[in-house]
Design a protein around this motif. Structure first.
Motif, PDB file in Angstrom:
ATOM      1  N   VAL A  47       2.328  -1.869   5.299  1.00 53.04           N
ATOM      2  CA  VAL A  47       2.153  -2.400   4.083  1.00 53.04           C
ATOM      3  C   VAL A  47       2.143  -4.059   4.105  1.00 53.04           C
ATOM      4  N   THR A  48       3.257  -4.440   4.877  1.00 52.29           N
ATOM      5  CA  THR A  48       3.292  -6.146   5.099  1.00 52.29           C
ATOM      6  C   THR A  48       1.928  -6.504   5.951  1.00 52.29           C
ATOM      7  N   HIS A  49       1.925  -6.132   6.663  1.00 51.25           N
ATOM      8  CA  HIS A  49       0.488  -7.286   7.707  1.00 51.25           C
ATOM      9  C   HIS A  49      -0.473  -6.797   6.231  1.00 51.25           C
ATOM     10  N   ALA A  50      -0.397  -6.195   6.063  1.00 51.34           N
ATOM     11  CA  ALA A  50      -1.694  -5.630   4.778  1.00 51.34           C
ATOM     12  C   ALA A  50      -1.603  -6.968   3.405  1.00 51.34           C
ATOM     13  N   LYS A  51       0.049  -7.289   2.900  1.00 57.11           N
ATOM     14  CA  LYS A  51      -0.562  -8.122   2.532  1.00 57.11           C
ATOM     15  C   LYS A  51      -0.257  -9.897   2.436  1.00 57.11           C
TER      16      LYS A  51
END
Length: 90
Positions: A47-51
């Protein structure tokens, strides 16, 4: 019965303001789209990487739109143009 996709709306903060993105789990990671900016689609393992990827894609999209407009209208600050594009939903 068809399984519903796991979608979640979150806000990312860019240098041009806050933008809502939609995160969707795809089995190997997360797809991120920005409904307010056509064509902004990216992916991340977490999720962090996608954000982070979505933030970068949004900023690049706004900068490209501003640059295209600057070819026609000289001497308008890019941040002002970016705000106008986002407000207009381009």
């Amino acid at each position: 019965m068809k399984k519903q996709a796991n979608k979640k709306k979150v806000t990312v903060h860019t240098k041009y303001g806050a933008h809502v993105i939609v995160l969707e789990r795809d089995g190997k990671g997360y797809m991120a789209t920005a409904p307010g900016l056509q064509g902004v689609i990216t992916w991340g393992k977490t999720v962090t990487h996608a954000k982070e990827m979505a933030k970068e894609a949004i900023e690049l999209c706004i900068e490209c739109l501003a640059e295209e407009n600057l070819k026609e209208v000289k001497r308008i600050p890019a941040k002002k143009l970016a705000r106008e594009f986002v407000t207009a939903g381009v």
